[in-house]
Design an enzyme around this catalytic site. Sequence first.
Site, PDB file in Angstrom:
ATOM      1  N   ASN A  95     -63.124 -17.350  -2.402  1.00 11.64           N
ATOM      2  CA  ASN A  95     -62.507 -16.638  -1.276  1.00 11.64           C
ATOM      3  C   ASN A  95     -63.099 -15.243  -1.103  1.00 11.64           C
ATOM      4  O   ASN A  95     -63.177 -14.739   0.016  1.00 11.64           O
ATOM      5  CB  ASN A  95     -60.980 -16.598  -1.422  1.00 11.64           C
ATOM      6  CG  ASN A  95     -60.338 -17.909  -0.974  1.00 11.64           C
ATOM      7  OD1 ASN A  95     -61.019 -18.767  -0.398  1.00 11.64           O
ATOM      8  ND2 ASN A  95     -59.062 -18.075  -1.225  1.00 11.64           N
ATOM      9  N   ASN A 120     -55.094 -15.643   0.367  1.00 15.17           N
ATOM     10  CA  ASN A 120     -54.715 -15.364  -1.031  1.00 15.17           C
ATOM     11  C   ASN A 120     -55.892 -15.411  -1.994  1.00 15.17           C
ATOM     12  O   ASN A 120     -56.862 -16.108  -1.726  1.00 15.17           O
ATOM     13  CB  ASN A 120     -53.664 -16.390  -1.461  1.00 15.17           C
ATOM     14  CG  ASN A 120     -52.276 -15.932  -1.066  1.00 15.17           C
ATOM     15  OD1 ASN A 120     -51.908 -14.781  -1.294  1.00 15.17           O
ATOM     16  ND2 ASN A 120     -51.521 -16.823  -0.445  1.00 15.17           N
ATOM     17  N   ARG A 151     -37.966 -15.106   2.688  1.00 15.11           N
ATOM     18  CA  ARG A 151     -37.462 -16.212   1.860  1.00 15.11           C
ATOM     19  C   ARG A 151     -36.154 -15.796   1.184  1.00 15.11           C
ATOM     20  O   ARG A 151     -35.166 -16.529   1.211  1.00 15.11           O
ATOM     21  CB  ARG A 151     -38.501 -16.602   0.807  1.00 15.11           C
ATOM     22  CG  ARG A 151     -39.642 -17.385   1.425  1.00 15.11           C
ATOM     23  CD  ARG A 151     -40.690 -17.803   0.417  1.00 15.11           C
ATOM     24  NE  ARG A 151     -41.656 -18.700   1.055  1.00 15.11           N
ATOM     25  CZ  ARG A 151     -42.949 -18.757   0.773  1.00 15.11           C
ATOM     26  NH1 ARG A 151     -43.452 -17.968  -0.166  1.00 15.11           N
ATOM     27  NH2 ARG A 151     -43.735 -19.583   1.404  1.00 15.11           N
ATOM     28  N   HIS A 175     -47.433 -10.548  -4.670  1.00 21.06           N
ATOM     29  CA  HIS A 175     -46.852 -11.693  -3.977  1.00 21.06           C
ATOM     30  C   HIS A 175     -46.365 -12.724  -4.997  1.00 21.06           C
ATOM     31  O   HIS A 175     -47.017 -12.964  -6.001  1.00 21.06           O
ATOM     32  CB  HIS A 175     -47.972 -12.292  -3.120  1.00 21.06           C
ATOM     33  CG  HIS A 175     -47.535 -13.385  -2.212  1.00 21.06           C
ATOM     34  ND1 HIS A 175     -46.278 -13.454  -1.661  1.00 21.06           N
ATOM     35  CD2 HIS A 175     -48.212 -14.451  -1.718  1.00 21.06           C
ATOM     36  CE1 HIS A 175     -46.202 -14.522  -0.891  1.00 21.06           C
ATOM     37  NE2 HIS A 175     -47.360 -15.147  -0.913  1.00 21.06           N
TER      38      HIS A 175
HETATM   39  N1  APR Z   1     -64.802 -18.253   8.411  1.00 24.48           N
HETATM   40  C1  APR Z   1     -63.821 -18.733   9.170  1.00 24.48           C
HETATM   41  N2  APR Z   1     -62.978 -19.692   8.761  1.00 24.48           N
HETATM   42  C2  APR Z   1     -63.175 -20.191   7.536  1.00 24.48           C
HETATM   43  C3  APR Z   1     -64.205 -19.745   6.679  1.00 24.48           C
HETATM   44  C4  APR Z   1     -65.042 -18.720   7.169  1.00 24.48           C
HETATM   45  N3  APR Z   1     -66.039 -18.225   6.434  1.00 24.48           N
HETATM   46  N4  APR Z   1     -64.125 -20.451   5.523  1.00 24.48           N
HETATM   47  C5  APR Z   1     -63.096 -21.303   5.637  1.00 24.48           C
HETATM   48  N5  APR Z   1     -62.508 -21.159   6.860  1.00 24.48           N
HETATM   49  C6  APR Z   1     -61.372 -21.879   7.436  1.00 24.48           C
HETATM   50  C7  APR Z   1     -61.322 -23.350   7.071  1.00 24.48           C
HETATM   51  O1  APR Z   1     -62.278 -24.108   7.807  1.00 24.48           O
HETATM   52  C8  APR Z   1     -59.882 -23.697   7.446  1.00 24.48           C
HETATM   53  O2  APR Z   1     -59.764 -24.189   8.774  1.00 24.48           O
HETATM   54  O3  APR Z   1     -60.133 -21.377   6.985  1.00 24.48           O
HETATM   55  C9  APR Z   1     -59.140 -22.352   7.318  1.00 24.48           C
HETATM   56  C10 APR Z   1     -58.058 -22.354   6.270  1.00 24.48           C
HETATM   57  O4  APR Z   1     -57.055 -23.190   6.710  1.00 24.48           O
HETATM   58  P1  APR Z   1     -56.162 -24.115   5.764  1.00 24.48           P
HETATM   59  O5  APR Z   1     -57.032 -24.798   4.774  1.00 24.48           O
HETATM   60  O6  APR Z   1     -55.272 -24.923   6.652  1.00 24.48           O
HETATM   61  O7  APR Z   1     -55.302 -23.074   4.940  1.00 24.48           O
HETATM   62  P2  APR Z   1     -53.947 -22.339   5.403  1.00 24.48           P
HETATM   63  O8  APR Z   1     -52.778 -23.148   4.978  1.00 24.48           O
HETATM   64  O9  APR Z   1     -54.063 -21.955   6.827  1.00 24.48           O
HETATM   65  O10 APR Z   1     -53.981 -21.040   4.470  1.00 24.48           O
HETATM   66  C11 APR Z   1     -54.953 -20.045   4.669  1.00 24.48           C
HETATM   67  O11 APR Z   1     -53.542 -18.240   4.008  1.00 24.48           O
HETATM   68  O12 APR Z   1     -51.396 -18.142   3.129  1.00 24.48           O
HETATM   69  C12 APR Z   1     -52.767 -18.122   2.831  1.00 24.48           C
HETATM   70  O13 APR Z   1     -52.884 -19.056   0.614  1.00 24.48           O
HETATM   71  C13 APR Z   1     -53.185 -19.283   1.970  1.00 24.48           C
HETATM   72  O14 APR Z   1     -55.337 -18.374   1.443  1.00 24.48           O
HETATM   73  C14 APR Z   1     -54.659 -19.330   2.236  1.00 24.48           C
HETATM   74  C15 APR Z   1     -54.750 -18.908   3.706  1.00 24.48           C
END
Ligand code: APR
Length: 308
Positions: A95, A120, A151, A175
């Site tokens: 990340n 996160n 929450r 968090h």
């Molecule tokens: N640039 C743009 N988008 C990206 C990149 C990037 N470099 N790398 C990954 N993504 C996108 C993924 O393609 C995906 O669509 O980030 C999105 C993440 O979405 P989810 O997997 O659905 O995750 P989500 O539940 O939305 O959580 C995202 O928020 O609350 C926090 O812990 C959670 O770190 C997590 C984040």
Amino acid sequence: MDKITVVGAGHVGATAAQRIAERELAREVVVVDILEGVPQGKALDQWESAPVEGFDTMVTGAQDYEQTAGSGVFVVTAGLARKPGMSRDDLVQKNTEIIRSVSEAIARYSPDAIIVMVTNPLDVMAYVAKAVTGFPRERVIGMAGILDTARFRSFIAMELDVSVEDIQALVLGGHGDSMVPIVSTVSVGGIPLTQLLSDERIEALVERTRKGGGEIVKLLGTGSAYYAPSAGAVQMVEAIARDKKRVLPCAAWLEGEYGLDGLFLGVPCKLGATGLEGVIEVKLSDAEREALGASAEAVRGTMELVQL
Ligand code: APR
């Protein structure tokens, strides 16, 4: 505000974009994701709900950042979820790379933007964004406290069978597990919670709040919470876009407040048009101060994993 960008068109990002559009917090919302077609598809689907829901905020999708130029606020949700077999350290490093590239693009196309970090571990990802963009602390803020507090408030409302609207609560620190609820500040219609619930029941609700994210993960089977996290992020966006001067628990870069320096930690913040407009210091008991120190140590431990 002209433009707000949401980075990451996943669960949290797409829901945040929808909430921003429905509240008309900007003329345009841009959703960015690396996935081909996904941000465009979700954006178009949301825009097609505009005639029914009655909003004029245009929603668009993109893979690159040209279209995001001049955004006033970025909500950053891009990232990987932890997969089976992946250690916490691996996740931090993965990340970090994502947030580094996102931050470079933000600084290049929108050098005056305010970043609301949701990815996160958010205290540490906010640090990465601040370091990479070089933005002042006023313009990089993390979302966690609103979610933890929400929450806690929702559990108190269920327990007492009263409106969530009347419950005020404050949660400091990192968090989830290491959050520090300031129980002396929790009130129900102005009445201290300690007059309405026993210490044991309060402690049980605190414990459920600490584990709130995990409770949702377990129920969903795959994925993690997104309705409440996106609501928290959008409350911050609204405070900024409408210059509301709201006092909300957010992760701010500390410069001596609470005796802490050089890390992001959840504290009561004033949010307005310029972003973080102040950090408010609450009087803490010895036990609360100690818990906040432990929370800060946990965040520092994760910061050390980051190679910038
Ligand atoms: N640039 C743009 N988008 C990206 C990149 C990037 N470099 N790398 C990954 N993504 C996108 C993924 O393609 C995906 O669509 O980030 C999105 C993440 O979405 P989810 O997997 O659905 O995750 P989500 O539940 O939305 O959580 C995202 O928020 O609350 C926090 O812990 C959670 O770190 C997590 C984040």
